[in-house]
Design an enzyme around this catalytic site. Structure first.
Site, short mmCIF file in Angstrom:
data_model
loop_
_atom_site.label_atom_id
_atom_site.label_comp_id
_atom_site.label_asym_id
_atom_site.label_seq_id
_atom_site.Cartn_x
_atom_site.Cartn_y
_atom_site.Cartn_z
CG ASP A 34 -2.18 0.80 1.04
OD1 ASP A 34 -3.27 0.19 0.99
OD2 ASP A 34 -2.10 2.05 0.92
CG ASP A 57 2.38 5.46 -6.60
OD1 ASP A 57 1.45 4.86 -7.19
OD2 ASP A 57 2.60 6.67 -6.74
CB VAL A 58 0.02 0.11 -7.97
CG1 VAL A 58 -0.04 -0.81 -6.77
CG2 VAL A 58 -1.18 1.04 -8.03
CG ASN A 84 -8.35 -3.75 -3.40
OD1 ASN A 84 -9.57 -3.71 -3.58
ND2 ASN A 84 -7.75 -3.04 -2.44
CE1 TYR A 150 -12.71 3.94 -9.67
CE2 TYR A 150 -14.77 3.22 -10.66
CZ TYR A 150 -13.81 3.09 -9.68
OH TYR A 150 -13.95 2.12 -8.71
CE LYS A 154 -11.75 0.28 -10.64
NZ LYS A 154 -10.71 -0.47 -9.89
CB THR A 185 -14.97 1.16 1.35
OG1 THR A 185 -15.17 1.98 0.20
CG2 THR A 185 -15.05 -0.29 0.96
N1 LIG Z 1 -15.87 1.06 -2.77
C1 LIG Z 1 -16.58 0.81 -3.85
O1 LIG Z 1 -17.80 1.03 -3.90
C2 LIG Z 1 -15.94 0.19 -5.05
C3 LIG Z 1 -16.76 -0.23 -6.11
C4 LIG Z 1 -16.18 -0.82 -7.23
C5 LIG Z 1 -14.80 -0.96 -7.29
N2 LIG Z 1 -14.04 -0.50 -6.26
C6 LIG Z 1 -12.60 -0.66 -6.37
O2 LIG Z 1 -12.14 -1.44 -5.28
C7 LIG Z 1 -10.80 -1.06 -4.97
C8 LIG Z 1 -10.67 -0.72 -3.48
O3 LIG Z 1 -11.57 0.33 -3.19
P1 LIG Z 1 -11.91 0.74 -1.67
O4 LIG Z 1 -13.30 1.25 -1.69
O5 LIG Z 1 -11.55 -0.35 -0.75
O6 LIG Z 1 -10.92 1.99 -1.49
P2 LIG Z 1 -10.26 2.59 -0.15
O7 LIG Z 1 -10.01 4.03 -0.45
O8 LIG Z 1 -11.08 2.25 1.05
O9 LIG Z 1 -8.86 1.85 -0.07
C9 LIG Z 1 -7.94 1.97 -1.12
C10 LIG Z 1 -6.55 1.59 -0.64
O10 LIG Z 1 -5.67 1.70 -1.79
C11 LIG Z 1 -4.50 2.41 -1.39
N3 LIG Z 1 -3.94 3.11 -2.55
C12 LIG Z 1 -4.46 4.17 -3.21
N4 LIG Z 1 -3.65 4.54 -4.22
C13 LIG Z 1 -2.61 3.66 -4.21
C14 LIG Z 1 -1.45 3.52 -5.00
N5 LIG Z 1 -1.18 4.37 -6.02
N6 LIG Z 1 -0.60 2.51 -4.73
C15 LIG Z 1 -0.84 1.67 -3.69
N7 LIG Z 1 -1.91 1.76 -2.89
C16 LIG Z 1 -2.79 2.75 -3.15
C17 LIG Z 1 -4.97 3.39 -0.31
O11 LIG Z 1 -3.90 3.84 0.49
C18 LIG Z 1 -5.99 2.53 0.44
O12 LIG Z 1 -5.38 1.78 1.46
C19 LIG Z 1 -10.47 0.11 -5.90
O13 LIG Z 1 -9.78 -0.37 -7.03
C20 LIG Z 1 -11.82 0.64 -6.29
O14 LIG Z 1 -11.80 1.33 -7.53
C21 LIG Z 1 -14.57 0.06 -5.15
#
Ligand SMILES: NC(=O)c1ccc[n+]([C@@H]2O[C@H](COP(=O)([O-])OP(=O)(O)OC[C@H]3O[C@@H](n4cnc5c(N)ncnc54)[C@H](O)[C@@H]3O)[C@@H](O)[C@H]2O)c1
Length: 260
Positions: A34, A57-58, A84, A150, A154, A185
């Site tokens: 992360d 940082d991915v 993720n 976005y 995706k 979340t």
């Molecule tokens: N929450 C939703 O409703 C939802 C819906 C569809 C898809 N998603 C996808 O699920 C995944 C997780 O979402 P979430 O809601 O848990 O988000 P979140 O913000 O709760 O957590 C995201 C995590 O990713 C880390 N992060 C962000 N940028 C980064 C980077 N460049 N390198 C490494 N780590 C990084 C952050 O520090 C955090 O710990 C994402 O890809 C998001 O697009 C989320």
């Protein structure tokens, strides 16, 4: 049998943290990769002995190369990779969108998933074993106003998943994607607090009448890397309470009212 190792990006929070817990409970040693190293360290410590927080940082090629080297050195191999990590987009009308923000969303989601697959794919194809799960979204499968960067990222993740699945099947590496609906979340809560989304409306748009819990997505990722999914590759699993299936007009459910 050697220990099973899982690398999960964005594991310090939200869905990634739920994944780390599900994989750890099932006996995996988890690398929580992360941007937020402090939080990841706390989470890893909470999981107990053998799990490790690693900074990345991915979207940064050198950082991903360094991460793969560190994981290889620490754990020796990788059985499961879940891509993720993600960020939200601006939700602004397209005519007001900034190209820098658009690019950042593409870099974190699409370039980040590509880089992680490439570097960990080296380890998996060499060992002729492994399973990757990439996190897409309902925004990658259907049009959502204002969410073009976005959604494009995706949708790109879906295409990348299918391409890699076909390329790496011969090396025993499976690659699948999950398209979650709205998940409860911090990311979604902050959008709701900023007035950018309406949780009640979303619940009524979902046939199952609720947002996903992070565990719903985590358990699906766990299934896709498990032997139960041995004949599944190149697929996109909708974990969205029926969102993508719904094609009628009006609400799909009573939302939370159903429970009262
Ligand atoms: N929450 C939703 O409703 C939802 C819906 C569809 C898809 N998603 C996808 O699920 C995944 C997780 O979402 P979430 O809601 O848990 O988000 P979140 O913000 O709760 O957590 C995201 C995590 O990713 C880390 N992060 C962000 N940028 C980064 C980077 N460049 N390198 C490494 N780590 C990084 C952050 O520090 C955090 O710990 C994402 O890809 C998001 O697009 C989320």
């Amino acid at each position: 049998m050697s220990e099973r190792i899982a690398v999960i990006t964005g594991a310090a929070d939200g869905i990634g943290w739920a994944m780390a817990q599900v994989f750890a409970e099932a006996g995996y040693r988890v690398a929580l990769a992360d941007l937020d190293l402090e939080n990841a360290k706390e989470r890893a410590a909470g999981l107990g002995y053998g799990h490790q927080a690693l900074p990345v940082d991915v979207s940064d090629e050198q950082a991903v190369v360094a991460l793969a080297a560190k994981v290889g050195e620490t754990f020796g191999h990788v059985d499961a990779l879940v891509n993720n990590a993600g960020i939200s987009d601006s939700h602004l009308p397209t005519l007001e969108q900034d190209v820098g923000q658009f690019q950042r969303v593409m870099d974190v989601h699409l370039k980040g998933t590509f880089l992680m697959c490439r570097e960990f794919g080296r380890l998996m194809t060499a060992r002729q074993q492994g399973a990757i799960v990439n996190i897409s979204s309902i925004a990658g499968l259907g049009g959502m106003p204002r969410r073009n960067g976005y959604g494009a990222a995706k949708a790109g993740i879906v295409a990348l998943t299918r391409s890699l699945a076909c390329e790496w099947a011969r090396y025993g590496v499976r690659v699948n994607a999950i398209a979650p609906g709205y998940v409860a979340t911090g990311l979604v809560r902050s959008l709701a607090e900023a007035g950018k989304i309406d949780i009640g409306k979303i619940e009524r748009r979902v046939p199952l009448g609720r947002l996903a819990e992070p565990e719903d997505i985590a358990l699906s990722a766990f299934f896709l890397v498990s032997p139960a999914a041995a004949y599944i590759t190149g697929t996109v699993l909708s974990v969205d309470g029926g969102w993508h299936a719904f094609g009628d007009f009006g609400d799909a459910s009573l939302g939370k009212e159903r429970q009262t």
